[in-house]
Motif scaffolding. Structure first.
Motif, PDB file in Angstrom:
ATOM      1  N   GLY A   1       5.736  16.485 -16.808  1.00  0.00           N
ATOM      2  CA  GLY A   1       5.276  17.737 -16.202  1.00  0.00           C
ATOM      3  C   GLY A   1       5.423  17.701 -14.689  1.00  0.00           C
ATOM      4  O   GLY A   1       5.052  16.717 -14.046  1.00  0.00           O
ATOM      5  N   ARG A   2       5.945  18.769 -14.117  1.00  0.00           N
ATOM      6  CA  ARG A   2       6.231  18.784 -12.680  1.00  0.00           C
ATOM      7  C   ARG A   2       4.978  18.566 -11.845  1.00  0.00           C
ATOM      8  O   ARG A   2       4.999  17.813 -10.870  1.00  0.00           O
ATOM      9  N   PHE A   3       3.870  19.204 -12.223  1.00  0.00           N
ATOM     10  CA  PHE A   3       2.644  19.092 -11.436  1.00  0.00           C
ATOM     11  C   PHE A   3       2.137  17.655 -11.427  1.00  0.00           C
ATOM     12  O   PHE A   3       1.793  17.109 -10.362  1.00  0.00           O
ATOM     13  N   ASP A   4       2.099  16.991 -12.603  1.00  0.00           N
ATOM     14  CA  ASP A   4       1.615  15.612 -12.681  1.00  0.00           C
ATOM     15  C   ASP A   4       2.500  14.680 -11.863  1.00  0.00           C
ATOM     16  O   ASP A   4       2.000  13.786 -11.161  1.00  0.00           O
ATOM     17  N   ILE A   5       3.805  14.860 -11.955  1.00  0.00           N
ATOM     18  CA  ILE A   5       4.717  13.966 -11.249  1.00  0.00           C
ATOM     19  C   ILE A   5       4.627  14.168  -9.742  1.00  0.00           C
ATOM     20  O   ILE A   5       4.671  13.201  -8.973  1.00  0.00           O
ATOM     21  N   GLU A   6       4.464  15.409  -9.300  1.00  0.00           N
ATOM     22  CA  GLU A   6       4.310  15.648  -7.865  1.00  0.00           C
ATOM     23  C   GLU A   6       3.050  14.979  -7.332  1.00  0.00           C
ATOM     24  O   GLU A   6       3.045  14.416  -6.234  1.00  0.00           O
ATOM     25  N   ARG A   7       1.976  15.027  -8.114  1.00  0.00           N
ATOM     26  CA  ARG A   7       0.737  14.359  -7.698  1.00  0.00           C
ATOM     27  C   ARG A   7       0.935  12.856  -7.587  1.00  0.00           C
ATOM     28  O   ARG A   7       0.465  12.224  -6.632  1.00  0.00           O
ATOM     29  N   LEU A   8       1.634  12.264  -8.565  1.00  0.00           N
ATOM     30  CA  LEU A   8       1.890  10.818  -8.516  1.00  0.00           C
ATOM     31  C   LEU A   8       2.792  10.469  -7.339  1.00  0.00           C
ATOM     32  O   LEU A   8       2.604   9.445  -6.679  1.00  0.00           O
ATOM     33  N   HIS A   9       3.777  11.313  -7.076  1.00  0.00           N
ATOM     34  CA  HIS A   9       4.683  11.051  -5.964  1.00  0.00           C
ATOM     35  C   HIS A   9       3.921  11.080  -4.641  1.00  0.00           C
ATOM     36  O   HIS A   9       4.151  10.232  -3.754  1.00  0.00           O
ATOM     37  N   GLU A  10       3.020  12.015  -4.485  1.00  0.00           N
ATOM     38  CA  GLU A  10       2.204  12.081  -3.273  1.00  0.00           C
ATOM     39  C   GLU A  10       1.287  10.870  -3.165  1.00  0.00           C
ATOM     40  O   GLU A  10       1.102  10.306  -2.077  1.00  0.00           O
ATOM     41  N   ARG A  11       0.724  10.442  -4.290  1.00  0.00           N
ATOM     42  CA  ARG A  11      -0.150   9.273  -4.267  1.00  0.00           C
ATOM     43  C   ARG A  11       0.637   8.027  -3.875  1.00  0.00           C
ATOM     44  O   ARG A  11       0.153   7.195  -3.109  1.00  0.00           O
ATOM     45  N   PHE A  12       1.854   7.900  -4.402  1.00  0.00           N
ATOM     46  CA  PHE A  12       2.678   6.756  -4.038  1.00  0.00           C
ATOM     47  C   PHE A  12       2.939   6.735  -2.536  1.00  0.00           C
ATOM     48  O   PHE A  12       2.840   5.686  -1.883  1.00  0.00           O
ATOM     49  N   ALA A  13       3.259   7.896  -1.982  1.00  0.00           N
ATOM     50  CA  ALA A  13       3.508   7.973  -0.539  1.00  0.00           C
ATOM     51  C   ALA A  13       2.257   7.599   0.246  1.00  0.00           C
ATOM     52  O   ALA A  13       2.339   6.915   1.278  1.00  0.00           O
ATOM     53  N   ASP A  14       1.097   8.029  -0.234  1.00  0.00           N
ATOM     54  CA  ASP A  14      -0.160   7.690   0.450  1.00  0.00           C
ATOM     55  C   ASP A  14      -0.423   6.188   0.396  1.00  0.00           C
ATOM     56  O   ASP A  14      -0.821   5.576   1.398  1.00  0.00           O
ATOM     57  N   ILE A  15      -0.216   5.575  -0.781  1.00  0.00           N
ATOM     58  CA  ILE A  15      -0.433   4.134  -0.920  1.00  0.00           C
ATOM     59  C   ILE A  15       0.524   3.369  -0.007  1.00  0.00           C
ATOM     60  O   ILE A  15       0.150   2.368   0.612  1.00  0.00           O
ATOM     61  N   ALA A  16       1.755   3.835   0.094  1.00  0.00           N
ATOM     62  CA  ALA A  16       2.771   3.134   0.876  1.00  0.00           C
ATOM     63  C   ALA A  16       2.398   3.037   2.352  1.00  0.00           C
ATOM     64  O   ALA A  16       2.851   2.106   3.041  1.00  0.00           O
ATOM     65  N   THR A  17       1.581   3.960   2.848  1.00  0.00           N
ATOM     66  CA  THR A  17       1.195   3.898   4.263  1.00  0.00           C
ATOM     67  C   THR A  17       0.320   2.686   4.569  1.00  0.00           C
ATOM     68  O   THR A  17       0.166   2.316   5.732  1.00  0.00           O
TER      69      THR A  17
END
Length: 271
Positions: free
Chosen positions: A233-249
Motif C-alpha cells: 500500500g502506498r500510504f504504508d510504504i511512504e510512512r516507512l520510507h519517512e521513518r527510515f529517513a528519520d532513523i538515518a539522521t
C-alpha cells in the motif's frame, strides 16, 4: 450449501500461481479436496491452503500431485521455476520476499535486534535458525543477489543500532567473525550505518525493509508478532520510507561505522 472456492489471482505472486495450477489440475481430474487427500500424504486442509496461495510447499508435494493427477511433471517443473527450492524453508509470510530482492534496484533495511540476513555469516545464521541446515543454506543463498554480475546488484542501505553489535549470538568466535564480515561488506553499493548508543531515536517499532523495484515502485516487509508481512500500500510504504529517513539522521557515515564495528569486534568479541 458448499462454500464457494476462493477466487484465485495468479498474477499476485508465485504462491497464488502455483496454487491455481494445483487446483486446475485437481479439478480436471474430477477430484474433490477430500478425494485428492486420500491419494497423497497431505491433509485436505493443507492442500486447500496451498491452492489458495496461503501456504508454501516443498517439491515433494509437487511430485505427489504430478503422480496422481498425471500432469507429465508440470507442477514439479513449475515449482522449480517459481521457487528453486526456497519455499520449503522460508515461512509462508516471507516466501515471496526473496523474489522482490532479486528485482530490487535499491534496498533499505532497518534491523534493531540482529544482523540483517543478507549479511549474516553461516555460523551466525545457524544459531538464529537453531541449526536448521536447509534454512541456513537458503538464507546464505539469498546473499548472492549482492554479488551478482548481471543485472548489477541492488544498492543496499542498512541501518542498525550499536547494541546489535554488542548482543551475543552464539560464541565469541561467532560474533568476532560476524562483525568483521559486516565491516568488510561496506562498499560503494553497500552502506552499513551504525546508530551509536545515546539519545532515543524513532527506530523502536521493529524491523522493516523497503525494496525499490524497476519503474520506481516500492514494496516493503515488516517484522512483527506473530509473523511479518509484505506491504504494497502506498500510504504504508511512504510512512516507512519517512521513518527510515528519520532513523538515518542518527546514524554514522558508512566509513565511521566500519571503524566502530571493527573496534567493538576487537574490544568485546576477540576470542
Amino acid at each position: 450449501m458448499p462454500q464457494r472456492p476462493k477466487r484465485l489471482t495468479p498474477s499476485r505472486g508465485p504462491l497464488d500461481l502455483f496454487g491455481s495450477e494445483v487446483r486446475r489440475y485437481r479439478e480436471l481430474a474430477g477430484l474433490s479436496l477430500a478425494q485428492f487427500a486420500d491419494k497423497i500424504p497431505f491433509a485436505a486442509s493443507t492442500i486447500g491452503e496451498i491452492e489458495r496461495g496461503e501456504a508454501a510447499c516443498d517439491r515433494v508435494f509437487a511430485e505427489q500431485c504430478d503422480r496422481v493427477l498425471d500432469t507429465r511433471e508440470a507442477l514439479t517443473h513449475l515449482h522449480d521455476g517459481l521457487f528453486d527450492g526456497r519455499t520449503a524453508v522460508f515461512p509462508e509470510h516471507f516466501a515471496a520476499w526473496p523474489d522482490y530482492e532479486l528485482q530490487a534496484e535499491v534496498m533499505r533495511s532497518y534491523e534493531p535486534l540482529v544482523i540483517d540476513g543478507l549479511l549474516q555469516t553461516p555460523s551466525y545464521a545457524e544459531v538464529l535458525l537453531y541449526g536448521d541446515r536447509q534454512a541456513v543454506q537458503a538464507r546464505i543463498e539469498r546473499q548472492s543477489v549482492l554479488v551478482r554480475d548481471e543485472p548489477p546488484p541492488p544498492r543496499l542501505i542498512y541501518l542498525l543500532p550499536e547494541r546489535v553489535l554488542r548482543s551475543r549470538v552464539g560464541t565469541t568466535e561467532v560474533m568476532y567473525e560476524q562483525l568483521h564480515r559486516l565491516a568488510d561488506a561496506v562498499s560503494p553499493r553497500l552502506s552499513v550505518q551504525v546508530i551509536p548508543d545515546g539519545p532515543p531515536h524513532p527506530g523502536n517499532l521493529g524491523a522493516f525493509r523497503i525494496a525499490t523495484l524497476p519503474e520506481k515502485t516500492r514494496i516493503a516487509y515488516t517484522a512483527s508478532e506473530p509473523h511479518g508481512k509484505i506491504l504494497d500500500g502506498r500510504f504504508d510504504i511512504e510512512r516507512l520510507h519517512e521513518r527510515f529517513a528519520d532513523i538515518a539522521t542518527y546514524a554514522l557515515p558508512a566509513e565511521l561505522s566500519a571503524v566502530l564495528i571493527r573496534e567493538i569486534a576487537e574490544d568485546v568479541w576477540k576470542p
